[in-house]
Scaffold this motif. Structure first.
Motif, PDB file in Angstrom:
ATOM      1  N   GLN A   2       0.829  -1.207   0.000  1.00  0.00           N
ATOM      2  CA  GLN A   2       0.000   0.000   0.000  1.00  0.00           C
ATOM      3  C   GLN A   2       0.867   1.261   0.000  1.00  0.00           C
ATOM      4  O   GLN A   2       0.683   2.158  -0.814  1.00  0.00           O
ATOM      5  N   ARG A   3       1.822   1.237   0.944  1.00  0.00           N
ATOM      6  CA  ARG A   3       2.665   2.396   1.145  1.00  0.00           C
ATOM      7  C   ARG A   3       3.544   2.644  -0.091  1.00  0.00           C
ATOM      8  O   ARG A   3       3.630   3.767  -0.598  1.00  0.00           O
ATOM      9  N   GLN A   4       4.100   1.563  -0.596  1.00  0.00           N
ATOM     10  CA  GLN A   4       4.922   1.636  -1.792  1.00  0.00           C
ATOM     11  C   GLN A   4       4.149   2.325  -2.930  1.00  0.00           C
ATOM     12  O   GLN A   4       4.609   3.263  -3.559  1.00  0.00           O
ATOM     13  N   ARG A   5       2.909   1.838  -3.126  1.00  0.00           N
ATOM     14  CA  ARG A   5       2.083   2.341  -4.214  1.00  0.00           C
ATOM     15  C   ARG A   5       1.766   3.822  -3.994  1.00  0.00           C
ATOM     16  O   ARG A   5       1.805   4.620  -4.913  1.00  0.00           O
ATOM     17  N   HIS A   6       1.498   4.157  -2.721  1.00  0.00           N
ATOM     18  CA  HIS A   6       1.165   5.541  -2.399  1.00  0.00           C
ATOM     19  C   HIS A   6       2.334   6.462  -2.757  1.00  0.00           C
ATOM     20  O   HIS A   6       2.169   7.473  -3.422  1.00  0.00           O
ATOM     21  N   ILE A   7       3.527   6.054  -2.357  1.00  0.00           N
ATOM     22  CA  ILE A   7       4.702   6.864  -2.655  1.00  0.00           C
ATOM     23  C   ILE A   7       4.901   6.982  -4.159  1.00  0.00           C
ATOM     24  O   ILE A   7       5.143   8.051  -4.676  1.00  0.00           O
ATOM     25  N   SER A   8       4.719   5.907  -4.857  1.00  0.00           N
ATOM     26  CA  SER A   8       4.983   6.013  -6.284  1.00  0.00           C
ATOM     27  C   SER A   8       3.940   6.898  -6.983  1.00  0.00           C
ATOM     28  O   SER A   8       4.258   7.611  -7.906  1.00  0.00           O
ATOM     29  N   ARG A   9       2.715   6.898  -6.486  1.00  0.00           N
ATOM     30  CA  ARG A   9       1.731   7.801  -7.081  1.00  0.00           C
ATOM     31  C   ARG A   9       2.152   9.256  -6.855  1.00  0.00           C
ATOM     32  O   ARG A   9       2.095  10.094  -7.741  1.00  0.00           O
ATOM     33  N   HIS A  10       2.611   9.509  -5.635  1.00  0.00           N
ATOM     34  CA  HIS A  10       3.042  10.855  -5.305  1.00  0.00           C
ATOM     35  C   HIS A  10       4.205  11.280  -6.216  1.00  0.00           C
ATOM     36  O   HIS A  10       4.211  12.375  -6.785  1.00  0.00           O
ATOM     37  N   GLN A  11       5.167  10.367  -6.341  1.00  0.00           N
ATOM     38  CA  GLN A  11       6.316  10.709  -7.186  1.00  0.00           C
ATOM     39  C   GLN A  11       5.882  10.918  -8.634  1.00  0.00           C
ATOM     40  O   GLN A  11       6.381  11.791  -9.322  1.00  0.00           O
ATOM     41  N   TRP A  12       4.943  10.089  -9.028  1.00  0.00           N
ATOM     42  CA  TRP A  12       4.484  10.206 -10.425  1.00  0.00           C
ATOM     43  C   TRP A  12       3.812  11.562 -10.657  1.00  0.00           C
ATOM     44  O   TRP A  12       4.101  12.249 -11.629  1.00  0.00           O
ATOM     45  N   THR A  13       2.935  11.975  -9.736  1.00  0.00           N
ATOM     46  CA  THR A  13       2.258  13.260  -9.952  1.00  0.00           C
ATOM     47  C   THR A  13       3.224  14.441  -9.804  1.00  0.00           C
ATOM     48  O   THR A  13       3.054  15.461 -10.465  1.00  0.00           O
TER      49      THR A  13
END
Ligand code: GTP
Ligand code: MG
Length: 354
Positions: A2-13
């Motif tokens: 979950q956390r991994q995905r959250h961080i990557s979304r943030h980095q992506w945006t």
């Protein structure tokens, strides 16, 4: 996970936001282009004053509202300050057209009997002006000057987020061929209003305040705030506003763009709703803006965007059934591309505008 995905979304945006910003910067007009346009405005003003000494020629639209792209048209408005102008707008259009034809190198076309009479000017490209110039001069179009000032004020509250979104939407809609009111789709002005509606009324917490509903800092006389019965007042002291109001919305421009496309592809109620930046989401039935598709010809209220000042006026009245289908299809396509989150964000932007 979950956390991994959250961080990557943030980095992506974050990466999308940087790319959006750089993409838009490349499209802004150069200082040189703005200077040439200002010289042209002054020259035209001098010439028009030989006919009507008490006139002023003012810029509106993208040249004046902070949403201009390289080589965009110049929208000019001629105001006559004498209390009893001796000439009607259509006479002026004809006379000014003749004068500019004689005295300048512009190609001139006049539309003296349009709803807003105009003179259309164009100059072919030359080595010093590689894209030429084209300009429309309207007369006494005071509402357009005021709505330009309103858009300018919204842009100056949060220049990075507002200008990046509006300019990107303009480029995207032009490249995707859904920015032609004459062909049944929406004007740049319409897209700008959709962005502001979204930032004021859809986003929670809002990115922008509603400038037309804030309490006035001081009383203003009726005649200073009304044009032809339309209330054109809005809170225009942006320095004072910034002391009193700050957005608690911290979303990046990339996140806002993703949500913008999501909202207009999924949530906006096209069949019953009216986007009003002054009042929020209204009902077509409450405004009497119902569709009467008589013989499929009356298409006026398929898509409804209330003008901020001329509230009886639907800015999207030109959008046809096919036009709306195309626009909604493009909102969905954009949403899909961004939801897929391609690894390189610059590729997402290129694909959006291809
Ligand atoms: P581009 O010409 O595409 O670069 O965009 P622009 O920002 O100049 O927008 P557009 O040409 O659509 O509109 C220019 C200006 O005309 C706007 O800022 C408004 O002041 C005015 N305008 C355009 N369409 C309407 C309309 O339907 N109603 C009213 N009241 N004003 C309009
Ligand atoms: Mg324009």
């Amino acid at each position: 996970a979950q956390r991994q995905r959250h961080i990557s979304r943030h980095q992506w945006t974050q990466s999308l936001s940087r790319d959006l910003h750089n993409f838009v910067i490349q499209l802004l007009p150069t200082a040189e282009e703005l200077a040439v346009k200002e010289d042209v405005r002054k020259l035209l003003e001098r010439l028009i004053r030989t006919i009507e000494p008490e006139s002023r020629l003012l810029s509106f639209g993208s040249t004046a509202n902070g949403f201009s792209l390289r080589n965009s048209d110049m929208d000019l408005c001629c105001l006559i300050d004498s209390s009893q102008p001796p000439l009607s707008a259509s006479d002026l259009v004809t006379m000014v057209g003749d004068l500019l034809e004689r005295e300048t190198k512009f190609k001139v076309k006049t539309l003296p009997h349009a709803r807003i009479p105009i003179v259309k000017l164009s100059l072919d490209p030359s080595p010093g002006l590689p894209y030429g110039i084209s300009s429309d001069i309207g007369f006494e179009n005071r509402l357009a000057l005021e709505n330009t000032r309103l858009l300018m004020s919204y842009a100056s509250i949060d220049p990075v987020r507002v200008r990046t979104l509006v300019i990107f939407l303009k480029v995207w809609s032009k490249r995707r061929k859904i920015n032609s009111p004459y062909l049944g789709t929406l004007s740049s002005y319409g897209y700008a209003l959709l962005v502001i509606f979204f930032l004021v009324h859809v986003k929670n917490p809002p990115v922008l305040p509603n400038l037309q509903q804030l309490p006035p800092p001081r009383p203003v006389p009726y005649e200073d705030t009304h044009i032809g019965g339309n209330d054109v007042w809005f809170f225009d002291d942006i320095d004072l506003l910034k002391e009193r109001w700050q957005s608690s919305n911290t979303e990046s421009v990339g996140e806002l763009l993703i949500d913008f496309f999501k909202y207009y592809s999924r949530d906006f109620t096209y069949n019953t709703g009216v986007a009003s930046i002054k009042m929020g989401l209204l009902k077509k039935s409450a405004k009497g803006w119902l569709n009467e598709y008589k013989d499929g010809r009356d298409e006026r209220n398929r898509f409804c965007i209330e003008d901020p000042f001329e509230t009886d006026f639907n800015v999207a009245r030109c959008v046809t059934k096919e036009g709306l289908y195309a626009i909604r299809g493009e909102f969905m396509r954009a949403s899909r591309i961004l939801a897929a989150r391609p690894e390189r964000t610059i590729m997402a932007l290129a694909q959006l505008c291809e």
